[in-house]
Design a protein around this motif. Structure first.
Motif, short mmCIF file in Angstrom:
data_model
loop_
_atom_site.label_atom_id
_atom_site.label_comp_id
_atom_site.label_asym_id
_atom_site.label_seq_id
_atom_site.Cartn_x
_atom_site.Cartn_y
_atom_site.Cartn_z
N PHE A 236 -5.93 -2.21 2.05
CA PHE A 236 -6.58 -1.22 1.19
C PHE A 236 -5.54 -0.60 0.26
O PHE A 236 -4.32 -0.74 0.45
CB PHE A 236 -7.28 -0.13 2.01
CG PHE A 236 -6.36 0.67 2.92
CD1 PHE A 236 -5.75 1.82 2.47
CD2 PHE A 236 -6.13 0.25 4.22
CE1 PHE A 236 -4.91 2.56 3.29
CE2 PHE A 236 -5.29 0.98 5.05
CZ PHE A 236 -4.68 2.13 4.59
N TYR A 237 -6.05 0.12 -0.75
CA TYR A 237 -5.20 0.76 -1.75
C TYR A 237 -5.48 2.26 -1.74
O TYR A 237 -6.63 2.69 -1.83
CB TYR A 237 -5.51 0.17 -3.13
CG TYR A 237 -4.66 0.70 -4.25
CD1 TYR A 237 -3.40 0.17 -4.52
CD2 TYR A 237 -5.12 1.74 -5.09
CE1 TYR A 237 -2.62 0.64 -5.56
CE2 TYR A 237 -4.34 2.22 -6.13
CZ TYR A 237 -3.10 1.67 -6.36
OH TYR A 237 -2.32 2.15 -7.39
N ALA A 238 -4.42 3.07 -1.61
CA ALA A 238 -4.59 4.52 -1.57
C ALA A 238 -3.33 5.20 -2.07
O ALA A 238 -2.21 4.74 -1.80
CB ALA A 238 -4.90 4.99 -0.15
N LEU A 239 -3.51 6.27 -2.83
CA LEU A 239 -2.39 7.07 -3.34
C LEU A 239 -1.36 6.23 -4.09
O LEU A 239 -0.15 6.45 -4.00
CB LEU A 239 -1.70 7.82 -2.20
CG LEU A 239 -2.47 8.99 -1.60
CD1 LEU A 239 -1.67 9.63 -0.48
CD2 LEU A 239 -2.83 10.03 -2.65
N GLY A 240 -1.83 5.24 -4.83
CA GLY A 240 -0.92 4.43 -5.63
C GLY A 240 -0.15 3.40 -4.83
O GLY A 240 0.80 2.79 -5.35
#
Length: 278
Positions: A236-240
């Protein structure tokens, strides 16, 4: 007394249920953290990250979901560390002297207290996950029913190992101290560095090198890695940042928590074996 630990466990759970203020506050606190702190922080971080490019084909996760996993870990840490105050009260009120003089093995005392703490941690973790879903956290989003069951079981397994380690540590410290104020001071001193030197609220990639190494081996970071793997997914992708957990990395985190719990159990066993309560 082969099942002496169950007596210790049941006594602590009865006390937990009967003290209504303690019961309500311990169950509401994590939900309030997620509701107020989580939503406030999420609205700011999500706005800041809105224009950032996202890798193609990677699931994007909002800050509320990202931080919600950290709130589960934070609550488990606080609950586990401060559980030792029960031992100190029993010690100061003379109850621990009678327990140590009873046929119950000292190992059973440690195990009973630890199991009650794990039960409380389970209840709080389930409340956070359920409440988080209600306010918009994407826990188990896109999972099949079977994957949800496996995910919840995986989260609780990691929570149990982490809680056991800090419950044993708390018990070892509590049996060695005399005043509740001193115990609270030590626990407060421990909680802040452990919490903030982890990936509970933010990625650790941009930490200074020394702090990044410390954070990578922090038991709380190992716990949060497991929670995010089972509650959000392996990719997943989070906070850059793009998070991609492999099964090998999660197994290493699991092994690290097992080792931590065993070391803390040995410490608690040694302190209880040599404890002299007057």
């Amino acid at each position: 007394m082969q099942y002496g630990f169950f007596t210790i466990y049941w006594r602590d759970m009865i006390r937990f249920v009967r003290f209504k203020t303690l019961l309500v506050s311990s169950l509401l606190q994590p939900a309030l953290w997620l509701a107020f702190f989580g939503i406030a922080m999420a609205s700011n971080f999500d706005a800041m990250m809105a224009g950032m490019p996202v890798p193609e084909g990677v699931k994007t996760v909002g800050y509320l979901t990202f931080m919600g996993c950290g709130i589960i870990a934070m609550t488990t840490l606080f609950t586990s560390l401060f559980s030792g105050i029960v031992i100190l009260f029993d010690k100061n009120w003379g109850l621990m002297r009678e327990i140590l003089a009873s046929p119950v093995s000292r190992n059973h005392i440690i195990v009973g207290i630890a199991l009650s703490g794990v039960t409380k941690a389970f209840i709080q973790a389930i409340i956070i996950m359920g409440f988080g879903v209600l306010i918009g956290a994407a826990f188990f989003a896109g999972f099949t029913p079977l994957q949800i069951v496996i995910g919840i079981a995986g989260v609780l397994l990691f929570v149990a190992l982490f809680a056991l380690g800090f419950l044993f540590l708390s018990a070892a410290i509590a049996i060695s101290m005399e005043s509740p104020e001193g115990l609270q001071g030590v626990m407060t001193l421990l909680t802040m560095p452990i919490f903030f030197a982890s990936n509970a609220l933010y990625p650790i990639d941009n930490f200074p090198e020394v702090l990044r190494i410390i954070s990578a081996y922090n038991p709380m970071t190992l716990l949060i890695n497991g929670i995010r793997y089972f509650a959000i997914g392996p990719d997943f992708y989070a906070l850059g940042h793009h998070y991609a957990f492999t099964q090998a990395e999660i197994l290493l985190s699991f092994a690290g928590l097992v080792l931590f719990s065993l070391i803390m159990f040995v410490l608690a066993w040694w302190r209880f074996r040599n404890a002299v309560v007057t």
